[in-house]
Design a protein around this motif. Sequence first.
Motif, PDB file in Angstrom:
ATOM      1  N   THR A   1       0.831  -1.206   0.000  1.00  0.00           N
ATOM      2  CA  THR A   1       0.000   0.000   0.000  1.00  0.00           C
ATOM      3  C   THR A   1       0.867   1.257   0.000  1.00  0.00           C
ATOM      4  O   THR A   1       0.583   2.224  -0.730  1.00  0.00           O
TER       5      THR A   1
ATOM      6  N   ALA B   1      -5.547   2.760  -2.752  1.00  0.00           N
ATOM      7  CA  ALA B   1      -4.257   2.067  -2.774  1.00  0.00           C
ATOM      8  C   ALA B   1      -4.319   0.717  -2.058  1.00  0.00           C
ATOM      9  O   ALA B   1      -3.814  -0.302  -2.562  1.00  0.00           O
TER      10      ALA B   1
ATOM     11  N   ASP C   1      -4.025   5.167  -9.537  1.00  0.00           N
ATOM     12  CA  ASP C   1      -4.545   6.015  -8.471  1.00  0.00           C
ATOM     13  C   ASP C   1      -6.043   6.283  -8.533  1.00  0.00           C
ATOM     14  O   ASP C   1      -6.583   6.960  -7.653  1.00  0.00           O
ATOM     15  N   LYS C   2      -6.730   5.774  -9.542  1.00  0.00           N
ATOM     16  CA  LYS C   2      -8.183   5.945  -9.513  1.00  0.00           C
ATOM     17  C   LYS C   2      -8.835   4.937  -8.559  1.00  0.00           C
ATOM     18  O   LYS C   2     -10.001   5.050  -8.215  1.00  0.00           O
TER      19      LYS C   2
ATOM     20  N   ILE D   1       2.341   1.755  -3.473  1.00  0.00           N
ATOM     21  CA  ILE D   1       1.316   2.169  -4.436  1.00  0.00           C
ATOM     22  C   ILE D   1       0.971   3.647  -4.243  1.00  0.00           C
ATOM     23  O   ILE D   1       0.821   4.404  -5.211  1.00  0.00           O
ATOM     24  N   GLU D   2       0.856   4.078  -2.962  1.00  0.00           N
ATOM     25  CA  GLU D   2       0.544   5.485  -2.684  1.00  0.00           C
ATOM     26  C   GLU D   2       1.684   6.397  -3.124  1.00  0.00           C
ATOM     27  O   GLU D   2       1.453   7.454  -3.718  1.00  0.00           O
ATOM     28  N   SER D   3       2.918   6.004  -2.839  1.00  0.00           N
ATOM     29  CA  SER D   3       4.057   6.868  -3.162  1.00  0.00           C
ATOM     30  C   SER D   3       4.241   7.017  -4.672  1.00  0.00           C
ATOM     31  O   SER D   3       4.657   8.073  -5.154  1.00  0.00           O
ATOM     32  N   GLU D   4       3.919   5.961  -5.429  1.00  0.00           N
ATOM     33  CA  GLU D   4       4.084   6.005  -6.889  1.00  0.00           C
ATOM     34  C   GLU D   4       2.823   6.500  -7.606  1.00  0.00           C
ATOM     35  O   GLU D   4       2.820   6.605  -8.828  1.00  0.00           O
ATOM     36  N   LYS D   5       1.743   6.750  -6.800  1.00  0.00           N
ATOM     37  CA  LYS D   5       0.444   7.095  -7.406  1.00  0.00           C
ATOM     38  C   LYS D   5       0.068   6.077  -8.494  1.00  0.00           C
ATOM     39  O   LYS D   5      -0.377   6.414  -9.581  1.00  0.00           O
TER      40      LYS D   5
END
Length: 725
Positions: free
Chosen positions: A190, A204, A200-201, A193-197
């Motif tokens: 998670t 995460a 992102d729809k 995923i958040e750091s790399e966006k």
Amino acid sequence: MKITTIALAGNPNSGKTTAFNALTGARQHVGNYPGITVDKKEGRVRLDGREVHIIDLPGTYSLTAYTQEELVARSYVVDERPDVVVDVLNSAALERNLYLAVQFLEMGVPVALGLNMMDEARKQGIEIDVARLSRTLGVPVRETVARSGEGVKELLQDAVEFGDSRSKQPWTPLEISYGADIDPVLRAMTARIESEKFLDKYPARWVAIKYIEGDEEMMRLGRDAGPLALELEAQVKEVADHLQSTLNTYPEAVIADYRYGFIASVLRDGVVKRRDEMTDRIQFSDRLDKVLTHQLFGPLIMLGLLYLIYEITFAIGEIPMGWVEEMFGWLNETASAALPDGLLKSLIVSGIIDGVGGVMGFVPLILFMFLQIAFLEDSGYMARIAYMLDRVFRMFGLHGCSVMPFIVSGGIAGGCAVPGVMATRTLRSRKEKLATLITAPFMACGAKVPVFILFVGIFFADNEAAVMFSLTLGGWVAALLVARLLRSTLIKGESTPFVMELPPYRIPTLRGLLIHTWERTWQYIKKAGTVILAISILLWVAMTFPELPDTQVAQFESQRQLITGQMEAAEAEGHDVAPMEEALAAVDAEEAMAGLRYSAAGRVGTAIESVTSVAGFDWRTNIALVGGIAAKEVIVSTLGTAYSLGEVDPEESGSLAERIANDPSWNPARALALMLFVLLYAPCFVAVVAIKQEAGSWGWAGFSVVFNTILAFAVATVVYQIGSL
């Protein structure tokens, strides 16, 4: 004006589509088995001065993209972001139905719950503390009985108000612990995923869960999105290997166990209670199933019920069928008497009245058949048929979920191959889906039924129900044998497990039965009045033009003049002129038949007659069968037109059945060969397009046309040759 968008979701058989109809007034068929809703349906309703747009999503058990239903439901929620999702649950199976609701909550989407079928839950002694369930989950919850409309409008009101309250807030996903083996990996994934966006729809954490569950669609999207996908897949493989080596399990099973554990914690402390006196009581549906799905007696009862459908259909339906035939006979005579000889008269009498009338004459029989089928669907028995046939299907390389496409296609005569083909979307395995796509059109769909009724009534009048029943079973046998052949050659592969929820038995409402029966019957009538009418006119043109050359017309005219002169001489001498009248009629008939053979359609039929004659098909039958590729109902209408054009005096020639019965070239062997050919040969054009859409290529659609036709011709030839002995 503010518009609120609501997505209506739920498990198959939860009453979701019934609730949709109750809210929007949409007249959509509600069958009591999984897979009936394969696309989202839309409706609009006004509520307190605002417009509410309601989307009926496909019925689905989860949001992991195993089937197209799950993918459609998930994609709509993520891509369209409705104001609120209303999840309709079967209250009598609350724990199992909450599994889907929990997945919506993990996405963070605003959810309102409709506890449907509360009348049945109460009969089973189930009591639900709605207020406590609502507080625990933090969402609105309302008891409903969608069949009667109880609580449905209130549920809509709750959903709209909840959507308003959450409209300016970001989606807040529910977080569930998945244990010491998965939680650390889930947190790490998670964070990345958040750091790399990444994707992102989607939320995460939800993306990470889908990866751990092995969601193929999410992984495909991830690979297209960037290199992080490979890192995530490596982490998933590491945790999967760890679970396999330590617990002999896999991540998806662990996640499912923890979700059900969460649901159990929600339902504890009196949220769901059962009355003590009901605890040990065997429910009505269970008692019935001990007999109706018994390993030995269940299939026998099923066959008996299917046979009874035909007995009732012919016993009751033949009387009104005679009335319809008499009406079209009267129209034929009236038009023939009122119109002058010529092309207009031929078009109206032969092309329209005899063409469309041949199809419309079967409306009463089809109506009674549809009524009985609707009763089986709405009572819950159709799901039992699928359950019982699963064991048989596995032997032939098919899946239990293939049963419903077969039934919808006409496994109980009267269906349609197009929705049957579309119902294959419930199949997870592509190979099982392809085998089902190719074989589902073998069923006795409603378009083939008029052909069967016509020839069964002429040549097997003493055993109508038995022959119709045998033709239906013949479709099943052919489908299973071909499926076994395909699964052993072109589309080899392992079978996938079958899971199906059996809905409780219900007494269908009279209103529901009448609506479902009329909708199907009206579709048949509408098709006869539009598509069949248009094709009948085109085929009349093909069977009329080009007209005979003047030289041939002159030859027939000279023969008539010669016979007419002989008649006048005989009359003057007081001799009997009956033989000469018969000779004159024979010349007229010969000219009409010569004109039909000379036409474009006649030439096509004659050109292939040298091949088709081994199966008993003459050039006139060939015309009808070629037209039947467009729509099977056209076979009857084309025969009506062909025999009408071939008659000198249509007013006195009787119905199509009488014309065929009086044709010495027809016999039971030829009729049976034709019916089997119609049962098995190429799907109609619309069904072929549907096969292309579901299979993803024209290759398999073309294969279904060629292979099915070759098979049908081989079967017809064998039957005709043996029968002719």
